[in-house]
Scaffold this active site. Structure first.
Site, short mmCIF file in Angstrom:
data_model
loop_
_atom_site.label_atom_id
_atom_site.label_comp_id
_atom_site.label_asym_id
_atom_site.label_seq_id
_atom_site.Cartn_x
_atom_site.Cartn_y
_atom_site.Cartn_z
N CYS A 11 0.85 -1.20 0.00
CA CYS A 11 0.00 0.00 0.00
C CYS A 11 0.88 1.25 0.00
O CYS A 11 0.56 2.23 -0.68
CB CYS A 11 -0.93 0.02 1.21
SG CYS A 11 -2.40 -1.03 1.04
N HIS A 53 -6.22 -2.49 -1.28
CA HIS A 53 -5.67 -3.54 -0.41
C HIS A 53 -6.63 -4.71 -0.29
O HIS A 53 -7.73 -4.57 0.23
CB HIS A 53 -5.38 -2.97 0.97
CG HIS A 53 -4.78 -4.00 1.90
ND1 HIS A 53 -3.44 -4.20 2.02
CD2 HIS A 53 -5.38 -4.92 2.70
CE1 HIS A 53 -3.21 -5.18 2.87
NE2 HIS A 53 -4.38 -5.64 3.30
N GLY A 86 4.42 -19.75 1.46
CA GLY A 86 5.49 -18.80 1.74
C GLY A 86 5.11 -17.35 1.54
O GLY A 86 5.98 -16.49 1.34
N HIS A 94 -0.64 -8.47 0.93
CA HIS A 94 -1.36 -7.62 -0.03
C HIS A 94 -1.24 -8.42 -1.33
O HIS A 94 -0.12 -8.65 -1.81
CB HIS A 94 -0.69 -6.25 -0.14
CG HIS A 94 -1.32 -5.30 -1.09
ND1 HIS A 94 -1.66 -3.99 -0.77
CD2 HIS A 94 -1.68 -5.43 -2.40
CE1 HIS A 94 -2.18 -3.38 -1.82
NE2 HIS A 94 -2.20 -4.23 -2.82
N HIS A 147 -0.62 -10.14 -4.63
CA HIS A 147 0.29 -9.77 -5.72
C HIS A 147 0.56 -10.96 -6.60
O HIS A 147 0.61 -12.10 -6.14
CB HIS A 147 1.60 -9.20 -5.17
CG HIS A 147 2.27 -10.06 -4.14
ND1 HIS A 147 1.85 -10.10 -2.83
CD2 HIS A 147 3.31 -10.92 -4.23
CE1 HIS A 147 2.61 -10.95 -2.15
NE2 HIS A 147 3.50 -11.47 -2.99
N HIS A 183 3.36 -12.64 -8.96
CA HIS A 183 4.77 -12.67 -9.36
C HIS A 183 4.82 -12.97 -10.85
O HIS A 183 4.21 -13.96 -11.30
CB HIS A 183 5.52 -13.78 -8.64
CG HIS A 183 5.66 -13.61 -7.16
ND1 HIS A 183 6.81 -13.14 -6.57
CD2 HIS A 183 4.79 -13.86 -6.14
CE1 HIS A 183 6.66 -13.12 -5.25
NE2 HIS A 183 5.44 -13.54 -4.97
#
Ligand code: AMP
Ligand code: ZN
Length: 114
Positions: free
Chosen positions: A9, A48, A95, A100, A102, A104
């Site tokens: 954030c 968020h 892991g 928030h 996301h 990859h």
């Protein structure tokens, strides 16, 4: 963790530096600070949400946009031909470190599972 304390954030609000790859109203892409592949970008909704269990809080268009921006970032960084992985680490066993949501986006080398 509260939105005030959440590091992603803070990046989304411009309060913390990041190497931004793609910036738009609802979605932001920036380089992972500890990249595990030659290309390693994180794609986040500005709003968020902690994890996939909260994804219903996002407008459908933003969920779609997360994937479109993943593709745009991969294209910008030149890995669409070689291919890339898009991954969500959701919860402790995966892991997840930053709560928030996301994506990859990783490419530039041969990637296997997990
Ligand atoms: P995850 O395990 O899916 O929660 O991954 C969190 C990712 O965020 C890790 O790959 C970290 O290297 C990355 N990360 C943590 N802090 C930052 C930051 N300030 N800027 C960019 N990436 C970060
Ligand atoms: Zn957050």
């Amino acid at each position: 963790m509260s939105e005030a304390e959440c590091i992603f954030c803070k990046i989304a609000r411009g309060e913390m530096d990041a190497e931004v790859v793609h910036d738009e109203d609802d979605v932001l892409a920036f380089k992972d600070i500890n990249g595990k592949a030659p290309v390693h970008v994180l794609v986040i909704p500005r709003q968020h949400v902690a994890n996939l269990e909260e994804i219903g809080d996002l407008p459908d268009a933003v969920v779609k946009r997360l994937f479109e921006v993943s593709s745009a970032a991969a294209q910008k960084l030149g890995v669409t031909e070689g291919g890339y992985a898009v991954r969500v680490n959701n919860g402790p066993d995966a892991g997840q470190e930053v709560f928030h949501l996301h994506l990859h986006v990783m490419g530039g080398k041969r990637l296997g599972m997990p």
